[in-house]
Write a protein that holds these residues in place. Sequence first.
Motif, PDB file in Angstrom:
ATOM      1  N   LEU A   1      15.685  69.709  16.889  1.00 20.63           N
ATOM      2  CA  LEU A   1      14.792  70.426  15.980  1.00 20.63           C
ATOM      3  C   LEU A   1      15.127  70.019  14.554  1.00 20.63           C
ATOM      4  O   LEU A   1      16.300  69.914  14.193  1.00 20.63           O
ATOM      5  CB  LEU A   1      14.969  71.940  16.113  1.00 20.63           C
ATOM      6  CG  LEU A   1      14.673  72.557  17.470  1.00 20.63           C
ATOM      7  CD1 LEU A   1      15.070  74.031  17.468  1.00 20.63           C
ATOM      8  CD2 LEU A   1      13.202  72.395  17.819  1.00 20.63           C
ATOM      9  N   THR A   2      14.092  69.812  13.737  1.00 19.74           N
ATOM     10  CA  THR A   2      14.302  69.513  12.322  1.00 19.74           C
ATOM     11  C   THR A   2      14.170  70.813  11.546  1.00 19.74           C
ATOM     12  O   THR A   2      13.083  71.402  11.482  1.00 19.74           O
ATOM     13  CB  THR A   2      13.288  68.473  11.827  1.00 19.74           C
ATOM     14  OG1 THR A   2      13.442  67.283  12.610  1.00 19.74           O
ATOM     15  CG2 THR A   2      13.513  68.143  10.358  1.00 19.74           C
ATOM     16  N   ALA A  13      10.874  80.252  13.366  1.00 18.89           N
ATOM     17  CA  ALA A  13      12.116  80.576  14.055  1.00 18.89           C
ATOM     18  C   ALA A  13      13.222  80.479  13.017  1.00 18.89           C
ATOM     19  O   ALA A  13      13.275  79.529  12.234  1.00 18.89           O
ATOM     20  CB  ALA A  13      12.364  79.604  15.206  1.00 18.89           C
ATOM     21  N   VAL A  14      14.076  81.471  12.997  1.00 20.04           N
ATOM     22  CA  VAL A  14      15.178  81.560  12.039  1.00 20.04           C
ATOM     23  C   VAL A  14      16.480  81.433  12.821  1.00 20.04           C
ATOM     24  O   VAL A  14      16.698  82.174  13.782  1.00 20.04           O
ATOM     25  CB  VAL A  14      15.130  82.914  11.289  1.00 20.04           C
ATOM     26  CG1 VAL A  14      16.328  83.084  10.375  1.00 20.04           C
ATOM     27  CG2 VAL A  14      13.827  83.058  10.527  1.00 20.04           C
ATOM     28  N   THR A  48      16.354  68.254   5.031  1.00 22.81           N
ATOM     29  CA  THR A  48      16.277  68.821   6.370  1.00 22.81           C
ATOM     30  C   THR A  48      17.464  68.311   7.176  1.00 22.81           C
ATOM     31  O   THR A  48      18.150  67.371   6.769  1.00 22.81           O
ATOM     32  CB  THR A  48      14.957  68.421   7.067  1.00 22.81           C
ATOM     33  OG1 THR A  48      14.884  66.995   7.131  1.00 22.81           O
ATOM     34  CG2 THR A  48      13.752  68.978   6.320  1.00 22.81           C
ATOM     35  N   PHE A  49      17.698  68.926   8.311  1.00 20.18           N
ATOM     36  CA  PHE A  49      18.782  68.514   9.195  1.00 20.18           C
ATOM     37  C   PHE A  49      18.369  68.809  10.635  1.00 20.18           C
ATOM     38  O   PHE A  49      17.445  69.583  10.877  1.00 20.18           O
ATOM     39  CB  PHE A  49      20.099  69.205   8.823  1.00 20.18           C
ATOM     40  CG  PHE A  49      20.032  70.711   8.830  1.00 20.18           C
ATOM     41  CD1 PHE A  49      20.417  71.438   9.951  1.00 20.18           C
ATOM     42  CD2 PHE A  49      19.566  71.399   7.721  1.00 20.18           C
ATOM     43  CE1 PHE A  49      20.351  72.820   9.969  1.00 20.18           C
ATOM     44  CE2 PHE A  49      19.501  72.788   7.721  1.00 20.18           C
ATOM     45  CZ  PHE A  49      19.891  73.498   8.851  1.00 20.18           C
ATOM     46  N   GLY A  54      18.956  77.931   9.230  1.00 19.00           N
ATOM     47  CA  GLY A  54      17.805  77.040   9.249  1.00 19.00           C
ATOM     48  C   GLY A  54      16.550  77.740   9.721  1.00 19.00           C
ATOM     49  O   GLY A  54      16.617  78.737  10.449  1.00 19.00           O
ATOM     50  N   VAL A  55      15.386  77.214   9.294  1.00 15.96           N
ATOM     51  CA  VAL A  55      14.087  77.722   9.733  1.00 15.96           C
ATOM     52  C   VAL A  55      13.214  76.549  10.147  1.00 15.96           C
ATOM     53  O   VAL A  55      13.350  75.435   9.639  1.00 15.96           O
ATOM     54  CB  VAL A  55      13.361  78.547   8.643  1.00 15.96           C
ATOM     55  CG1 VAL A  55      14.149  79.785   8.260  1.00 15.96           C
ATOM     56  CG2 VAL A  55      13.056  77.723   7.411  1.00 15.96           C
ATOM     57  N   ILE A  56      12.307  76.831  11.099  1.00 12.70           N
ATOM     58  CA  ILE A  56      11.320  75.851  11.535  1.00 12.70           C
ATOM     59  C   ILE A  56      10.032  76.593  11.885  1.00 12.70           C
ATOM     60  O   ILE A  56      10.071  77.676  12.473  1.00 12.70           O
ATOM     61  CB  ILE A  56      11.833  75.010  12.730  1.00 12.70           C
ATOM     62  CG1 ILE A  56      10.845  73.893  13.052  1.00 12.70           C
ATOM     63  CG2 ILE A  56      12.109  75.886  13.936  1.00 12.70           C
ATOM     64  CD1 ILE A  56      11.376  72.884  14.078  1.00 12.70           C
TER      65      ILE A  56
END
Length: 136
Positions: A33-34, A65-66, A27-28, A43-45
């Motif tokens: 936000l991770t 969220a993309v 992850t980053f 990234g997605v969360i």
Amino acid sequence: MLLVLVLLLLGCTEEKANDGDWNLSPTFNVDNLTLHGTEGKFGVIKVNGESNEPEFPAKQGRLYAVYFLDSLEELNGKKYKMTATHKETGESVKLHEKNIEMEQNAAKFGFDKLGLWKIDVTIDEKPYTSFVVEAK
């Protein structure tokens, strides 16, 4: 004989390299936000569900969220598609497909099996990025 030996060694090396593709992607962080994905690119969360559940709960869909993080490319108006392949079964499924409207989009998807899934992202049918997540 020597040629056969070299071909066997190359085949084993390639097989080991493919196994490495199934390591869980790190992850980053972006703006506190991770994210899961490819740092600096995509990234997605998870944005709904319980806070104590896995980021990718198996057998349940969630809203994510993309984020398209590569500011060097003009992506608005292009179509992105996310597909996932399960490590154990090799089964591939389409997770989401939509036109990119801004740097952040929403996608609802889920995984029907526990385990590692390799997510491939394409933009206008061209490979963009790939990463591995775990459905728990």
